[in-house]
Design an enzyme around this catalytic site. Structure first.
Site, short mmCIF file in Angstrom:
data_model
loop_
_atom_site.label_atom_id
_atom_site.label_comp_id
_atom_site.label_asym_id
_atom_site.label_seq_id
_atom_site.Cartn_x
_atom_site.Cartn_y
_atom_site.Cartn_z
N CYS A 129 -0.90 -2.73 -14.11
CA CYS A 129 -1.14 -2.97 -12.69
C CYS A 129 -0.99 -1.69 -11.87
O CYS A 129 0.06 -1.05 -11.91
CB CYS A 129 -0.15 -4.03 -12.20
SG CYS A 129 -0.33 -4.50 -10.49
N GLY A 174 -7.30 -11.43 -4.03
CA GLY A 174 -8.43 -11.82 -4.85
C GLY A 174 -8.03 -12.41 -6.18
O GLY A 174 -8.79 -12.30 -7.16
N VAL A 186 -14.46 -6.07 -7.20
CA VAL A 186 -15.39 -7.10 -6.73
C VAL A 186 -14.67 -8.37 -6.28
O VAL A 186 -15.12 -9.04 -5.33
CB VAL A 186 -16.43 -7.42 -7.83
CG1 VAL A 186 -15.78 -8.09 -9.04
CG2 VAL A 186 -17.56 -8.28 -7.28
N ASP A 187 -13.55 -8.72 -6.90
CA ASP A 187 -12.87 -9.97 -6.55
C ASP A 187 -12.35 -9.95 -5.12
O ASP A 187 -12.59 -10.88 -4.34
CB ASP A 187 -11.72 -10.24 -7.53
CG ASP A 187 -12.21 -10.52 -8.94
OD1 ASP A 187 -13.33 -11.04 -9.09
OD2 ASP A 187 -11.47 -10.22 -9.89
N GLY A 232 -5.51 -7.98 0.81
CA GLY A 232 -5.36 -6.83 -0.06
C GLY A 232 -6.69 -6.47 -0.68
O GLY A 232 -7.18 -7.18 -1.57
N GLY A 269 -10.77 -2.45 -3.89
CA GLY A 269 -11.89 -1.65 -4.36
C GLY A 269 -12.62 -2.29 -5.51
O GLY A 269 -13.55 -1.71 -6.07
N CYS A 307 4.91 -6.56 -10.17
CA CYS A 307 4.14 -5.95 -9.10
C CYS A 307 3.81 -6.99 -8.04
O CYS A 307 3.91 -6.73 -6.83
CB CYS A 307 2.87 -5.32 -9.65
SG CYS A 307 1.85 -4.54 -8.40
#
Length: 376
Positions: A204, A131, A11-12, A6, A9, A107
């Site tokens: 979320c 992430g 950084v993680d 997943g 968009g 979620c």
């Protein structure tokens, strides 16, 4: 092994993609879009409603840039209807009851580790990856969820309602590294679109909102009295008890009440039936504390709680762990008796259980008590 990651968009997930590729996995990235502000009447409290490009589309462009730089394929899928049906509708209904739900947990349960896993399987993937800062540990033929190495970022709390099969199908590449290391890797790998990007906050897949105004899109304002619980004095007027949470201090609009504002005010009770918001003037007021709770909707990854077992729990993300003794009820609920009274334990929020580093699972705070009396 083929893994669908997943890619959000941020950084993680970008660094998670890099690490999986480095470890030799066949990585397929997928961007999920779960919220449409226009379709979902998300206007009030939305700071991005007039932007030329909506935040979700910017996130997609950032995800595409990362995938291109890493030489990985990127798919895209929308779960806007599923998110509304299984996450957001529940979120609003709980607020209407005066409770405070956590949409991030649902979620994960109903979107990220639900239909997303089915989508990954249909695309020939053996596992999914996210992430999240959490650890998957396999031993003795079982899969366990552990806290992340970076305790300041640990997100096992948000994974407490996914089931054991979902956990077995999932990887968490960031479980053993720190956030500082993640940003360093992003810089070293020239992931320029995300390396200095701020962490996402707010709801979320929805993002940052003026929360009170945001809720007005779905729950009409209904003014009522704000009463100081000890004196019975009317201090002011609120716009709807639904918009406040236990322990809340800011945004009450009563800071200028003469003679009662030396320590500020804290929400300590919501009377939904009579539309009254009760506040206490001191952060140590006993009305803010509870010492027992009933936890429902229990979810376990492996072994259930033993009757009379002493464990650590989190009542909210980022709060310290708190010691409790657990008692199993006949209907599957769990009664907690705290080691010491605790502030702002809030019905509707998650209670997550730990044996040391291991996350056993979690449930939802249903009823709270103080000195033998129900507080809700």
């Amino acid at each position: 092994m083929k893994v669908m990651l997943g890619l959000s968009g941020g950084v993680d997930s970008a660094v998670a993609a890099y690490l999986l590729k480095k470890q030799g996995y066949d990585v397929v990235c997928c961007f999920m879009r779960n919220w449409d502000s226009l379709a979902n009447n998300d206007y009030l409290g939305n700071p991005t409603v007039d932007n030329n490009i909506c935040p979700q589309e910017q996130d997609f462009l950032d995800a595409k840039d990362v995938a291109d730089r890493l030489g990985l394929p990127l798919l895209r899928i929308d779960y806007i209807k599923e998110y509304w049906d299984y996450v957001f509708s529940y979120f609003i209904e709980e607020y209407k009851k005066g409770r405070t739900p956590n949409p991030d947990i649902f979620c994960n349960k109903y979107i990220k580790f639900g239909p997303f896993i089915d989508f990954a399987k249909k695309n020939g993937c053996d596992m999914i990856a996210m992430g999240h800062y959490a650890k998957r540990v396999d031993k003795d033929g079982k899969t366990y969820l552990y806290k992340a190495f970076d305790k300041s970022k640990d997100q096992s709390y948000f994974l407490s309602q996914i089931n054991s099969e979902q956990l077995k199908f999932s990887l968490f590449p960031l479980g053993d590294i720190t956030k500082k290391e993640v940003r360093k890797i992003a810089e070293e790998q020239n992931l320029v679109s995300v390396e200095h990007k701020k962490d996402s906050t707010g709801i979320c897949f929805i993002g940052e909102r003026n929360f009170k105004e945001f809720l007005k899109n779905y729950i009409p304002a209904q003014k009522g009295k704000i009463i100081e619980i000890n004196s019975g004095k009317i201090l002011g007027e609120h716009e709807g008890v639904y918009y406040y949470t236990l322990g809340q201090r800011k945004g009450l609009g009563i800071g200028g009440v003469k003679g009662l504002n030396s320590h500020g005010f804290f929400v300590c009770k919501k009377d939904v039936k009579n539309n009254i918001l009760y506040v206490a003037k001191d952060k140590e007021d006993e009305h803010l504390f509870t010492d027992e709770a009933i936890i429902t909707s229990m979810n376990y990854f492996n072994e259930k709680i033993k009757d009379g077992e002493h464990l650590m729990v989190k009542f909210r993300y980022r709060q310290d762990d708190h010691g409790v003794t657990c008692y199993n009820l006949e209907n599957g609920d769990v009664k907690l008796v705290y080691d010491e009274p605790y502030k702002a334990v809030t019905p509707g929020q998650a209670c997550v259980f730990y044996r040391g580093e291991e996350c056993i699972g979690g449930g939802l705070i249903d009823h709270i008590f103080y000195k033998g009396k129900a507080k809700d």
